[in-house]
Design a protein around this motif. Structure first.
Motif, PDB file in Angstrom:
ATOM      1  N   GLU A   8      28.491  31.490   8.763  1.00  0.00           N
ATOM      2  CA  GLU A   8      29.921  31.271   8.694  1.00  0.00           C
ATOM      3  C   GLU A   8      30.549  30.817   9.991  1.00  0.00           C
ATOM      4  O   GLU A   8      31.635  30.270   9.989  1.00  0.00           O
ATOM      5  CB  GLU A   8      30.598  32.580   8.297  1.00  0.00           C
ATOM      6  CG  GLU A   8      30.589  32.810   6.824  1.00  0.00           C
ATOM      7  CD  GLU A   8      31.529  33.938   6.469  1.00  0.00           C
ATOM      8  OE1 GLU A   8      32.561  34.082   7.134  1.00  0.00           O
ATOM      9  OE2 GLU A   8      31.192  34.659   5.528  1.00  0.00           O
ATOM     10  N   ILE A   9      29.891  31.117  11.106  1.00  0.00           N
ATOM     11  CA  ILE A   9      30.506  30.855  12.402  1.00  0.00           C
ATOM     12  C   ILE A   9      29.482  30.168  13.296  1.00  0.00           C
ATOM     13  O   ILE A   9      28.356  30.632  13.424  1.00  0.00           O
ATOM     14  CB  ILE A   9      30.951  32.187  13.067  1.00  0.00           C
ATOM     15  CG1 ILE A   9      31.951  32.920  12.165  1.00  0.00           C
ATOM     16  CG2 ILE A   9      31.546  31.941  14.438  1.00  0.00           C
ATOM     17  CD1 ILE A   9      32.319  34.307  12.634  1.00  0.00           C
ATOM     18  N   LEU A  38      37.093  32.639  20.151  1.00  0.00           N
ATOM     19  CA  LEU A  38      36.859  32.052  18.833  1.00  0.00           C
ATOM     20  C   LEU A  38      37.935  31.000  18.568  1.00  0.00           C
ATOM     21  O   LEU A  38      39.105  31.212  18.884  1.00  0.00           O
ATOM     22  CB  LEU A  38      36.902  33.134  17.757  1.00  0.00           C
ATOM     23  CG  LEU A  38      36.620  32.633  16.320  1.00  0.00           C
ATOM     24  CD1 LEU A  38      35.750  33.638  15.566  1.00  0.00           C
ATOM     25  CD2 LEU A  38      37.907  32.379  15.540  1.00  0.00           C
ATOM     26  N   VAL A  39      37.506  29.882  18.020  1.00  0.00           N
ATOM     27  CA  VAL A  39      38.438  28.807  17.685  1.00  0.00           C
ATOM     28  C   VAL A  39      38.178  28.383  16.243  1.00  0.00           C
ATOM     29  O   VAL A  39      37.023  28.184  15.847  1.00  0.00           O
ATOM     30  CB  VAL A  39      38.228  27.564  18.597  1.00  0.00           C
ATOM     31  CG1 VAL A  39      39.244  26.469  18.244  1.00  0.00           C
ATOM     32  CG2 VAL A  39      38.342  27.939  20.067  1.00  0.00           C
ATOM     33  N   CYS A  40      39.253  28.245  15.470  1.00  0.00           N
ATOM     34  CA  CYS A  40      39.131  27.729  14.104  1.00  0.00           C
ATOM     35  C   CYS A  40      40.284  26.752  13.899  1.00  0.00           C
ATOM     36  O   CYS A  40      41.454  27.131  14.037  1.00  0.00           O
ATOM     37  CB  CYS A  40      39.187  28.889  13.107  1.00  0.00           C
ATOM     38  SG  CYS A  40      39.042  28.348  11.396  1.00  0.00           S
ATOM     39  N   ASN A  41      39.960  25.526  13.621  1.00  0.00           N
ATOM     40  CA  ASN A  41      40.996  24.503  13.484  1.00  0.00           C
ATOM     41  C   ASN A  41      41.356  24.265  12.029  1.00  0.00           C
ATOM     42  O   ASN A  41      40.505  24.352  11.144  1.00  0.00           O
ATOM     43  CB  ASN A  41      40.528  23.196  14.127  1.00  0.00           C
ATOM     44  CG  ASN A  41      40.357  23.354  15.627  1.00  0.00           C
ATOM     45  OD1 ASN A  41      41.181  23.993  16.284  1.00  0.00           O
ATOM     46  ND2 ASN A  41      39.287  22.800  16.170  1.00  0.00           N
ATOM     47  N   TYR A  42      42.632  23.943  11.832  1.00  0.00           N
ATOM     48  CA  TYR A  42      43.116  23.586  10.499  1.00  0.00           C
ATOM     49  C   TYR A  42      43.412  22.102  10.496  1.00  0.00           C
ATOM     50  O   TYR A  42      44.206  21.620  11.306  1.00  0.00           O
ATOM     51  CB  TYR A  42      44.383  24.380  10.186  1.00  0.00           C
ATOM     52  CG  TYR A  42      44.980  24.102   8.830  1.00  0.00           C
ATOM     53  CD1 TYR A  42      44.616  24.864   7.729  1.00  0.00           C
ATOM     54  CD2 TYR A  42      45.916  23.088   8.664  1.00  0.00           C
ATOM     55  CE1 TYR A  42      45.167  24.618   6.482  1.00  0.00           C
ATOM     56  CE2 TYR A  42      46.471  22.834   7.407  1.00  0.00           C
ATOM     57  CZ  TYR A  42      46.089  23.611   6.325  1.00  0.00           C
ATOM     58  OH  TYR A  42      46.639  23.374   5.093  1.00  0.00           O
ATOM     59  N   LYS A  46      42.735  22.169   5.287  1.00  0.00           N
ATOM     60  CA  LYS A  46      41.980  23.422   5.240  1.00  0.00           C
ATOM     61  C   LYS A  46      41.479  23.882   6.607  1.00  0.00           C
ATOM     62  O   LYS A  46      41.381  23.095   7.544  1.00  0.00           O
ATOM     63  CB  LYS A  46      40.835  23.350   4.238  1.00  0.00           C
ATOM     64  CG  LYS A  46      39.685  22.434   4.577  1.00  0.00           C
ATOM     65  CD  LYS A  46      38.776  22.422   3.380  1.00  0.00           C
ATOM     66  CE  LYS A  46      37.302  22.176   3.547  1.00  0.00           C
ATOM     67  NZ  LYS A  46      36.547  22.300   4.680  1.00  0.00           N
ATOM     68  N   TRP A  47      41.221  25.180   6.632  1.00  0.00           N
ATOM     69  CA  TRP A  47      40.646  25.774   7.841  1.00  0.00           C
ATOM     70  C   TRP A  47      39.185  25.369   7.928  1.00  0.00           C
ATOM     71  O   TRP A  47      38.424  25.555   6.977  1.00  0.00           O
ATOM     72  CB  TRP A  47      40.796  27.292   7.830  1.00  0.00           C
ATOM     73  CG  TRP A  47      42.217  27.731   7.982  1.00  0.00           C
ATOM     74  CD1 TRP A  47      43.061  28.137   6.991  1.00  0.00           C
ATOM     75  CD2 TRP A  47      42.982  27.768   9.196  1.00  0.00           C
ATOM     76  NE1 TRP A  47      44.305  28.428   7.507  1.00  0.00           N
ATOM     77  CE2 TRP A  47      44.283  28.217   8.862  1.00  0.00           C
ATOM     78  CE3 TRP A  47      42.708  27.478  10.537  1.00  0.00           C
ATOM     79  CZ2 TRP A  47      45.302  28.374   9.812  1.00  0.00           C
ATOM     80  CZ3 TRP A  47      43.708  27.636  11.480  1.00  0.00           C
ATOM     81  CH2 TRP A  47      44.990  28.075  11.119  1.00  0.00           C
ATOM     82  N   GLN A  48      38.785  24.827   9.072  1.00  0.00           N
ATOM     83  CA  GLN A  48      37.414  24.378   9.278  1.00  0.00           C
ATOM     84  C   GLN A  48      36.541  25.564   9.691  1.00  0.00           C
ATOM     85  O   GLN A  48      37.028  26.669   9.872  1.00  0.00           O
ATOM     86  CB  GLN A  48      37.394  23.286  10.364  1.00  0.00           C
ATOM     87  CG  GLN A  48      38.420  22.171  10.135  1.00  0.00           C
ATOM     88  CD  GLN A  48      38.084  21.302   8.928  1.00  0.00           C
ATOM     89  OE1 GLN A  48      36.953  20.869   8.759  1.00  0.00           O
ATOM     90  NE2 GLN A  48      39.073  21.060   8.069  1.00  0.00           N
ATOM     91  N   LYS A  49      35.254  25.302   9.861  1.00  0.00           N
ATOM     92  CA  LYS A  49      34.332  26.385  10.220  1.00  0.00           C
ATOM     93  C   LYS A  49      34.676  26.957  11.609  1.00  0.00           C
ATOM     94  O   LYS A  49      34.813  26.191  12.567  1.00  0.00           O
ATOM     95  CB  LYS A  49      32.907  25.821  10.250  1.00  0.00           C
ATOM     96  CG  LYS A  49      31.832  26.869  10.260  1.00  0.00           C
ATOM     97  CD  LYS A  49      30.463  26.202  10.127  1.00  0.00           C
ATOM     98  CE  LYS A  49      29.386  27.234   9.967  1.00  0.00           C
ATOM     99  NZ  LYS A  49      28.047  26.611   9.945  1.00  0.00           N
ATOM    100  N   PRO A  50      34.820  28.283  11.713  1.00  0.00           N
ATOM    101  CA  PRO A  50      35.140  28.881  13.028  1.00  0.00           C
ATOM    102  C   PRO A  50      33.992  28.700  14.020  1.00  0.00           C
ATOM    103  O   PRO A  50      32.816  28.654  13.615  1.00  0.00           O
ATOM    104  CB  PRO A  50      35.329  30.367  12.713  1.00  0.00           C
ATOM    105  CG  PRO A  50      35.494  30.461  11.240  1.00  0.00           C
ATOM    106  CD  PRO A  50      34.749  29.298  10.652  1.00  0.00           C
ATOM    107  N   GLN A  51      34.350  28.614  15.270  1.00  0.00           N
ATOM    108  CA  GLN A  51      33.347  28.474  16.330  1.00  0.00           C
ATOM    109  C   GLN A  51      33.615  29.509  17.397  1.00  0.00           C
ATOM    110  O   GLN A  51      34.769  29.696  17.803  1.00  0.00           O
ATOM    111  CB  GLN A  51      33.472  27.108  17.011  1.00  0.00           C
ATOM    112  CG  GLN A  51      33.215  25.925  16.126  1.00  0.00           C
ATOM    113  CD  GLN A  51      33.556  24.661  16.901  1.00  0.00           C
ATOM    114  OE1 GLN A  51      34.735  24.343  17.078  1.00  0.00           O
ATOM    115  NE2 GLN A  51      32.547  23.978  17.388  1.00  0.00           N
ATOM    116  N   ILE A  52      32.558  30.140  17.870  1.00  0.00           N
ATOM    117  CA  ILE A  52      32.676  30.984  19.061  1.00  0.00           C
ATOM    118  C   ILE A  52      32.053  30.190  20.195  1.00  0.00           C
ATOM    119  O   ILE A  52      30.958  29.626  20.048  1.00  0.00           O
ATOM    120  CB  ILE A  52      31.996  32.345  18.854  1.00  0.00           C
ATOM    121  CG1 ILE A  52      32.796  33.159  17.828  1.00  0.00           C
ATOM    122  CG2 ILE A  52      31.889  33.096  20.172  1.00  0.00           C
ATOM    123  CD1 ILE A  52      32.176  34.487  17.454  1.00  0.00           C
TER     124      ILE A  52
END
Ligand SMILES: *Cc1c(COP(=O)(O)O)cnc(C)c1O
Length: 356
Positions: A8-9, A38-42, A46-52
């Motif tokens: 998921e991340i 953590l960054v999650c862009n919209y 839609k909200w894209q895949k979160p990244q740490i």
């Protein structure tokens, strides 16, 4: 840098840690940040895949909408470590619900719950070493959403960033503060955004708070905007009054932030058999109680300081000192909350959320 994709991340680990440069005995609140964020862009609806990724500056175009119209919201929460090294959050479902209440009010898209909870858990687990055991030590977590879309039309953005940054926080004793009851300025209004953790609510308080500080008061207790007759809350804390053995706090409305600490204290009061009234509190009632000696305590309640005792208040150029007592309700509630948060006492309402 090694890349560890999870389901998921996406995770990009920092090549080295800053932790050895940090003096954990001298932490100033919110100055030092951990190795990752953590960054999650919209975008595209839609909200894209979160990244740490490693904690780092973000780039924004100067036209990013947040910089012009203040479309920005945040949350404040903490992770705690017990003496066995287990880590917990405190009622994160409440912060999640409030984040989306704020998002809706600021015309932002709602954030998905699994991203919020899994994102926090993954980030906290990664920053395990930054959380020190010991009552009151914690990792302060700051989730927030800003409008990143480069466009300066005064309308809601179609692109956003949700981020979480983390800052180690120390067990700190807060000196009692002296406060001013608001008579001229207001924090929020009926139909406004006071109940949302919207960035602009805080910017708007800095100037009146500075004026209060020049008069020797650290904070303002905000009153209702229309009459200034009813006490509502402090800048980042809800407020409780103790008259005799009775606790009183203002009811939530669209001007007051629905604090997790406040609602937890109301529940603990009920558990302990302390009479707690949730009703409007007038300035005149509190002044009368201060004069006849029945006003025993005033304290603020919020995630950062847990409870913050108030030693004096001023209204209409009159100053009232509040003596405070050894067996204060403020210290009872603080202890009770910290014991639950640090896995020391029973958690009968299921408020602890185990992370790892
Ligand atoms: C965050 C905040 C509080 C306290 O909320 P908690 O959930 O207890 O941390 C109270 N008032 C305002 C204005 C706040 O921003």
């Amino acid at each position: 840098m090694n890349m560890i994709p999870t389901n998921e991340i996406d995770l990009v680990k920092a090549s080295s840690s800053k932790i050895n440069d940090v003096d954990f005995n001298n932490l100033q609140f919110g100055r030092i940040f951990t190795d990752h964020m953590l960054v999650c862009n919209y975008k595209d609806g839609k909200w894209q895949k979160p990244q740490i990724m490693p904690y780092q500056p973000m780039t924004l175009e100067p036209s990013a909408r947040v910089l012009h119209y203040g479309q920005a919201i945040f949350e404040g929460m903490k992770a705690y470590k017990d003496d066995d090294g287990k880590i917990f959050m405190f009622r994160p479902d409440q912060n999640f619900a409030r984040l989306n209440k704020s998002a809706t009010r600021l015309a932002m898209p709602e954030f998905p719950k699994n991203y919020f909870i899994n994102g926090l858990e993954t980030l906290i687990t990664l920053e395990n070493e930054w959380i020190k055991p010991g009552k009151g030590n914690s990792l302060y977590l700051r989730p927030f959403i800003v409008a990143t879309e480069p466009a300066i039309a005064a309308s809601p953005a179609e692109e956003y960033s949700f981020m979480i940054i983390c800052s180690p926080a120390k067990a700190y004793y807060t000196d009692p503060v002296r406060v001013l009851f608001a008579e001229k300025y207001s924090r929020s209004a009926d139909g406004g955004v006071g109940y949302a953790k919207a960035a602009g609510n805080y910017a708007a308080q800095f100037y009146p708070t500075r004026l209060a500080q020049e008069k020797g008061f650290q904070q303002i207790i905000w009153t209702d905007a229309s009459s200034h007759d009813y006490l509502e809350e402090a800048g980042t804390m809800n407020i409780f009054f103790r008259i005799g053995n009775k606790l009183i706090t203002a009811p939530n409305n669209d001007r007051i932030l629905d604090g997790v600490t406040r609602k937890s204290i109301i529940q603990i009061a009920e558990d302990l058999g302390i009479d707690c009234e949730v009703r409007r509190v007038s300035v005149s009632e509190i002044k009368a109680a201060a004069k006849d000696g029945s006003l025993k305590e005033v304290f603020g309640a919020g995630t950062a300081a847990v409870v913050s005792p108030i030693s004096a208040f001023s209204h209409a150029e009159e100053v009232f000192e509040i003596s405070g007592s050894e067996d204060s309700y403020a210290s009872i509630f603080k202890d009770h909350l910290l014991n639950i948060q640090h896995n020391i006492s029973e958690d009968k309402h299921g408020w602890r959320h185990k992370v790892c």
